[in-house]
Design a protein around this motif. Structure first.
Motif, mmCIF file in Angstrom:
data_model
loop_
_atom_site.group_PDB
_atom_site.id
_atom_site.type_symbol
_atom_site.label_atom_id
_atom_site.label_comp_id
_atom_site.label_asym_id
_atom_site.label_seq_id
_atom_site.Cartn_x
_atom_site.Cartn_y
_atom_site.Cartn_z
ATOM 1 N N ARG A 26 0.838 -1.210 0.000
ATOM 2 C CA ARG A 26 0.000 0.000 0.000
ATOM 3 C C ARG A 26 0.869 1.255 0.000
ATOM 4 N NH1 ARG A 26 -3.581 -2.584 4.442
ATOM 5 N NH2 ARG A 26 -5.048 -3.747 3.177
ATOM 6 N N LEU A 27 1.913 1.255 0.805
ATOM 7 C CA LEU A 27 2.827 2.401 0.832
ATOM 8 C C LEU A 27 3.508 2.581 -0.526
ATOM 9 C CD1 LEU A 27 4.537 1.939 4.326
ATOM 10 C CD2 LEU A 27 2.884 3.714 3.674
ATOM 11 N N TYR A 28 3.966 1.485 -1.106
ATOM 12 C CA TYR A 28 4.645 1.518 -2.399
ATOM 13 C C TYR A 28 3.734 2.073 -3.494
ATOM 14 C CZ TYR A 28 7.021 -0.245 -6.588
ATOM 15 O OH TYR A 28 7.630 -0.353 -7.815
ATOM 16 N N GLN A 29 2.472 1.688 -3.463
ATOM 17 C CA GLN A 29 1.545 2.158 -4.485
ATOM 18 C C GLN A 29 1.329 3.667 -4.396
ATOM 19 O OE1 GLN A 29 -1.549 -0.774 -3.570
ATOM 20 N NE2 GLN A 29 -1.441 -1.363 -5.716
ATOM 21 N N ARG A 30 1.360 4.205 -3.202
ATOM 22 C CA ARG A 30 1.224 5.656 -3.034
ATOM 23 C C ARG A 30 2.499 6.382 -3.452
ATOM 24 N NH1 ARG A 30 -0.442 5.067 2.743
ATOM 25 N NH2 ARG A 30 -2.246 3.733 2.489
ATOM 26 N N ASN A 31 3.639 5.821 -3.034
ATOM 27 C CA ASN A 31 4.934 6.423 -3.344
ATOM 28 C C ASN A 31 6.010 5.346 -3.164
ATOM 29 O OD1 ASN A 31 7.388 7.733 -3.422
ATOM 30 N ND2 ASN A 31 6.815 9.336 -1.985
ATOM 31 N N PRO A 32 6.643 4.900 -4.259
ATOM 32 C CA PRO A 32 7.638 3.821 -4.170
ATOM 33 C C PRO A 32 8.804 4.101 -3.223
ATOM 34 C CG PRO A 32 7.008 4.183 -6.443
ATOM 35 C CD PRO A 32 6.386 5.290 -5.638
ATOM 36 N N GLU A 33 9.037 5.353 -2.908
ATOM 37 C CA GLU A 33 10.162 5.691 -2.016
ATOM 38 C C GLU A 33 9.769 5.726 -0.543
ATOM 39 O OE1 GLU A 33 13.244 5.763 -3.182
ATOM 40 O OE2 GLU A 33 12.301 5.267 -5.095
ATOM 41 N N THR A 34 8.481 5.562 -0.240
ATOM 42 C CA THR A 34 8.022 5.615 1.142
ATOM 43 C C THR A 34 8.566 4.439 1.930
ATOM 44 O OG1 THR A 34 5.987 6.721 0.471
ATOM 45 C CG2 THR A 34 5.984 5.700 2.632
ATOM 46 N N SER A 35 8.975 4.725 3.143
ATOM 47 C CA SER A 35 9.540 3.711 4.020
ATOM 48 C C SER A 35 8.674 3.551 5.268
ATOM 49 C CB SER A 35 10.959 4.132 4.417
ATOM 50 O OG SER A 35 11.554 3.162 5.225
ATOM 51 N N HIS A 36 8.506 2.318 5.696
ATOM 52 C CA HIS A 36 7.817 2.009 6.947
ATOM 53 C C HIS A 36 8.868 1.973 8.051
ATOM 54 C CE1 HIS A 36 5.857 -0.532 9.974
ATOM 55 N NE2 HIS A 36 4.714 -0.076 9.472
ATOM 56 N N ARG A 37 8.568 2.541 9.202
ATOM 57 C CA ARG A 37 9.595 2.668 10.256
ATOM 58 C C ARG A 37 10.174 1.333 10.720
ATOM 59 N NH1 ARG A 37 6.314 1.602 14.534
ATOM 60 N NH2 ARG A 37 4.253 2.537 14.516
ATOM 61 N N GLU A 38 9.388 0.246 10.658
ATOM 62 C CA GLU A 38 9.898 -1.057 11.094
ATOM 63 C C GLU A 38 10.246 -1.987 9.930
ATOM 64 O OE1 GLU A 38 6.946 -2.695 13.678
ATOM 65 O OE2 GLU A 38 7.030 -0.973 15.035
ATOM 66 N N LEU A 39 9.533 -1.863 8.833
ATOM 67 C CA LEU A 39 9.682 -2.810 7.725
ATOM 68 C C LEU A 39 10.563 -2.308 6.590
ATOM 69 C CD1 LEU A 39 5.930 -3.892 7.499
ATOM 70 C CD2 LEU A 39 7.800 -5.110 8.650
ATOM 71 N N GLY A 40 10.857 -1.028 6.566
ATOM 72 C CA GLY A 40 11.645 -0.465 5.472
ATOM 73 C C GLY A 40 10.776 -0.171 4.259
ATOM 74 N N ARG A 41 11.373 -0.282 3.074
ATOM 75 C CA ARG A 41 10.667 -0.014 1.816
ATOM 76 C C ARG A 41 10.302 -1.318 1.128
ATOM 77 N NH1 ARG A 41 14.344 3.624 -1.777
ATOM 78 N NH2 ARG A 41 14.042 1.656 -2.761
ATOM 79 N N PHE A 42 9.239 -1.292 0.344
ATOM 80 C CA PHE A 42 8.819 -2.488 -0.381
ATOM 81 C C PHE A 42 9.953 -3.026 -1.256
ATOM 82 C CE2 PHE A 42 7.173 -4.627 -4.117
ATOM 83 C CZ PHE A 42 6.439 -5.634 -3.528
ATOM 84 N N GLY A 43 10.626 -2.156 -1.977
ATOM 85 C CA GLY A 43 11.696 -2.571 -2.883
ATOM 86 C C GLY A 43 12.883 -3.214 -2.203
ATOM 87 N N GLU A 44 12.974 -3.081 -0.897
ATOM 88 C CA GLU A 44 14.075 -3.671 -0.136
ATOM 89 C C GLU A 44 13.616 -4.870 0.687
ATOM 90 O OE1 GLU A 44 15.090 -0.233 2.114
ATOM 91 O OE2 GLU A 44 16.304 0.618 0.509
ATOM 92 N N TYR A 45 12.347 -5.208 0.603
ATOM 93 C CA TYR A 45 11.789 -6.288 1.405
ATOM 94 C C TYR A 45 12.185 -7.636 0.813
ATOM 95 C CZ TYR A 45 8.342 -8.692 4.335
ATOM 96 O OH TYR A 45 7.723 -9.503 5.263
ATOM 97 N N GLY A 46 12.651 -8.517 1.615
ATOM 98 C CA GLY A 46 13.073 -9.825 1.146
ATOM 99 C C GLY A 46 14.518 -9.815 0.700
ATOM 100 N N LEU A 47 14.951 -10.969 0.208
ATOM 101 C CA LEU A 47 16.352 -11.139 -0.171
ATOM 102 C C LEU A 47 16.591 -11.069 -1.667
ATOM 103 C CD1 LEU A 47 17.281 -14.113 2.189
ATOM 104 C CD2 LEU A 47 17.661 -11.668 2.553
ATOM 105 N N SER A 48 15.730 -11.740 -2.429
ATOM 106 C CA SER A 48 15.991 -11.802 -3.866
ATOM 107 C C SER A 48 14.756 -12.238 -4.638
ATOM 108 C CB SER A 48 17.124 -12.796 -4.161
ATOM 109 O OG SER A 48 16.712 -14.115 -3.860
ATOM 110 N N CYS A 49 14.830 -11.983 -5.928
ATOM 111 C CA CYS A 49 13.859 -12.488 -6.891
ATOM 112 C C CYS A 49 14.670 -13.194 -7.962
ATOM 113 C CB CYS A 49 13.071 -11.347 -7.532
ATOM 114 S SG CYS A 49 11.997 -10.459 -6.399
ATOM 115 N N ASP A 50 14.315 -14.436 -8.253
ATOM 116 C CA ASP A 50 15.046 -15.165 -9.279
ATOM 117 C C ASP A 50 14.155 -16.234 -9.894
ATOM 118 O OD1 ASP A 50 14.966 -16.930 -7.119
ATOM 119 O OD2 ASP A 50 17.096 -17.337 -7.110
#
Length: 137
Positions: A26-50
């Motif tokens: 939801r945060l990413y859809q509003r603004n991809p650069e938005t960061s959650h104070r505990e979870l970080g940013r959507f684009g940085e969530y997880g380890l990898s895509c392959d």
């Protein structure tokens, strides 16, 4: 004390992940650069895509695009099985811990959420690029 099996822990782990992902998406859809104070940013969530080609693991009959969220013991990931157009036809959540693992196919609103995210990965060119790399192209 012996740890519970992956199957016994699967539902709680899945629900925790889905809660985090919904929040970040939801945060990413509003603004991809938005960061959650505990979870970080959507684009940085997880380890990898392959892309994991068919036969990578013993007994693996089909390839899949993987969004790996954590690694080691325990590890968890979403697996996206695709058709010839690289559209998701099945999405599974996997929870893995040393010599044990459990999975669940997603449906309903959980499937819709992860499919929307997968479409975003696809739109970014990630799915096609990772699949091509796995085949040496």
């Amino acid at each position: 004390m012996r740890q519970k099996s992956c199957q016994a822990r699967l539902e709680a782990e899945l629900q925790d992940r889905l809660r985090d992902i919904r929040t970040l998406w939801r945060l990413y859809q509003r603004n991809p650069e938005t960061s959650h104070r505990e979870l970080g940013r959507f684009g940085e969530y997880g380890l990898s895509c392959d892309y994991v080609a068919r036969g990578t693991f013993q007994g693996q009959k089909r390839g899949y695009f993987r969004w790996q969220l954590s690694w080691g013991g325990p590890a968890d990931e979403f697996r996206f099985y695709m058709d010839e157009n690289l559209d998701a036809v099945e999405i599974e959540y996997w929870f893995l811990d040393w010599y044990d693992g459990a999975s669940r196919s997603l449906s309903g609103e959980n499937y819709a959420l992860l499919n929307e995210i997968f479409q975003n990965f696809k739109d970014l060119g990630l799915v096609k690029t990772e699949r091509a790399q796995s085949f040496g192209n």
